[in-house]
Write an enzyme that holds these catalytic residues in place. Structure first.
Site, short mmCIF file in Angstrom:
data_model
loop_
_atom_site.label_atom_id
_atom_site.label_comp_id
_atom_site.label_asym_id
_atom_site.label_seq_id
_atom_site.Cartn_x
_atom_site.Cartn_y
_atom_site.Cartn_z
N GLU A 327 0.81 -1.22 0.00
CA GLU A 327 0.00 0.00 0.00
C GLU A 327 0.85 1.28 0.00
O GLU A 327 0.53 2.24 0.71
CB GLU A 327 -0.93 0.00 1.22
CG GLU A 327 -1.90 -1.15 1.20
CD GLU A 327 -2.72 -1.29 2.48
OE1 GLU A 327 -3.94 -1.49 2.36
OE2 GLU A 327 -2.15 -1.21 3.59
C1 ACM Z 1 -1.75 -5.42 4.21
O1 ACM Z 1 -2.77 -5.95 4.70
N1 ACM Z 1 -1.70 -4.13 4.02
C2 ACM Z 1 -0.59 -6.22 3.85
#
Ligand code: ACM
Length: 509
Positions: A327
């Site tokens: 992310e």
């Molecule tokens: C994640 O759940 N951001 C790896």
């Protein structure tokens, strides 16, 4: 239903579901072993029982001590460990063998009226066998005080070894901080179900949890916050080493994660120079993701990463360091790739291999790198095309922070609700077309803690779903099925209660 029929069906139910304590094939073992055969006999542990070791291995003695310590509180017996010159004819006999079938983590357990014989190629295999012995004993063995019980173990033969070499559980200690004692309870849980890896998510936007001596403000400032404004906390390197040793005594490898280049607000708040604009951010206590990034262009960023990885590598005996990479929405794609390539080189330069979340498959990965598939199967496929294996922890199946259903009081549901059946009843090699057994190194259950504040909350989310993930990692696919699993699982409700765990109430799910 007439009364007789009612009692008959209750008895029939009990014969199948309650388990016959002297029929080894009816034992509620999780994970289910590779092969189980009963002989109709039973072994009883008494105050005369001795644990014999026929090997000079100190490690095996320690494993024997682990068994003795495990049996002590509920039985009240101080079971001695003795070195035996010859093959013992009675008692509990732990030994090392050379049996190709068992590979490095397997064990063979033979039980008759006189003798429990437990063999492994390694002390690790014997340790896994001890978890099986524990589950074969009455649930009262979990009590912390002396219980009036007949400590009987059903007789027969178990041959057992894992399907996957990597079987993990992750704990996020960044969103909420958990004490050393809490982390040890989590590690004990992993060990009970033959999970061999503890993935420790040590940094995120809301907190930095590991002392880095060359960058002390990471913990002074970055360690002082958590979600919802709690006081946070961090582990000193001495505490980290203590946990690593505790895990190692349970045959669990610790994989520390420093999440980068996103999920870094706690570091960016601690050191202004890590920010592109040179200004420190505010500490963050919300639960948004994807807004932070280390400066990709500045040389100081790589000095920082090098120092952090160097210090962490020096106190981490395991071969992997997890560098996050998920992310990173505040990092341009080309910058992200540059960053991951550089971080990978740094990890390798400190003698470790890298793991990263599936987004990292966009970079040029070294053959030793592993990706962790959590969100996009396309990324896991991109990794497979590079010859890179994946740890499977798909959020829709394996994320322990997903709510069981719409009334679960804690947890999130962005990947869907995850009831016990959904979390158990899937087969990694059939989950995503084009990703087969050869692409999968193992399975992991991550627990993110945005809404998880206490050990009791942890217990509620992982018990019982962690057991299902443990079975997927250990037991071959052809021996797993939901109807059989749910009968075995039902026996654990009582065990959890005796252990004092706040398990999700799951009987008859
Ligand atoms: C994640 O759940 N951001 C790896």
């Amino acid at each position: 239903m007439n009364k007789n029929l009612f009692f008959l069906s209750a008895i029939l139910f009990c014969l199948t579901a309650c388990g016959d304590k002297t029929d080894l094939t009816k034992a509620a073992l999780i994970p289910q072993p590779v092969s189980v055969a009963a002989n109709g006999e039973a072994f009883k542990i008494t105050n005369k029982t001795v644990i014999y070791i026929t090997s000079e291995s100190d490690e095996l003695k320690q494993v024997g001590q682990f068994l003795s310590d495990l049996l002590q509180p509920a039985t009240g017996f101080s079971i001695p460990i003795e070195q035996a010159a010859n093959d013992p004819k009675n008692g509990i006999w732990l030994s090392l063998t050379d049996d190709k079938e068992l590979k490095s983590e397997g064990y063979r357990l033979s039980v008759n009226k006189q003798l429990i014989k437990l063999q492994g190629n390694t002390a690790e295999g014997v340790f896994h066998g001890i978890q099986t012995i524990r589950q074969l004993l009455p649930a009262a063995i979990e009590a912390k005080s002396i219980q009036q019980e007949s400590w009987i173990i059903a007789g027969g033969e178990i041959l057992d070894y894992p399907e996957y070499v990597y079987r993990g559980g992750m704990l996020d200690v960044a969103r909420h901080f958990f004490s050393v004692a809490d982390v040890k309870v989590y590690i004990d849980l992993l060990a009970s179900y033959k999970i061999n890896t503890f993935h420790w998510h040590l940094s995120d936007d809301q907190g930095w949890r590991i002392e880095i001596k060359s960058w002390p403000k990471l913990t002074e400032i970055g360690g002082s916050s958590e979600v919802d404004g709690g006081k946070g906390g961090f582990y000193t390197q001495e505490e980290y080493k203590d946990i690593v040793a505790y895990a190692a005594a349970r045959y669990i490898t610790v994989i520390p994660e420093i999440d980068m280049p996103g999920h870094t607000n706690a570091a960016l708040a601690s050191y202004a120079e890590l920010n592109s604009d040179g200004k420190a951010t505010e500490l963050y206590t919300g639960i948004k993701v994807g807004f932070s990034s280390l400066s990709i262009k500045k040389e100081i960023t790589y000095q920082f990463v090098d120092d952090v990885i160097r210090e962490l590598a020096a106190i981490t005996p395991g071969e992997y360091i997890h560098a996050g990479g998920d992310e990173s929405n505040a990092t341009k794609e080309e910058d992200y790739i540059t960053f991951v390539n550089k971080v990978q080189a740094i990890v390798l330069s400190h003698g470790k291999k890298m793991i990263g979340w599936d987004e990292m498959a966009h970079a040029s990965l070294d053959k030793s790198t592993i990706v962790q598939y959590w969100a996009r199967e396309k990324n896991a496929k991109l990794a497979a095309e590079q010859g890179i294996k994946a740890i499977f922890s798909p959020a829709k199946k394996a994320y322990m922070d997903m709510q069981y259903d719409s009334i679960t009081p804690i947890g999130l549901h962005w990947a869907g609700y995850l009831d016990i059946k959904t979390s158990y009843d899937w087969e990694p090699t059939l989950l995503e077309e084009g990703l087969g057994r050869e692409n999968i190194i193992g399975i992991e259950a991550p627990l993110w803690t945005e809404t998880i504040k206490t050990l009791s909350d942890i217990e509620y989310m992982v018990l019982p779903r962690l057991l299902g993930i443990a079975e997927i990692g250990w037991t071959p696919a052809n021996l797993r099925n939901w109807d059989n699993y749910k009968v075995r699982l039902n026996e654990y409700q009582q065990r959890f209660k005796i252990q004092g765990f706040n398990a999700y109430p799951f009987i008859n799910e």
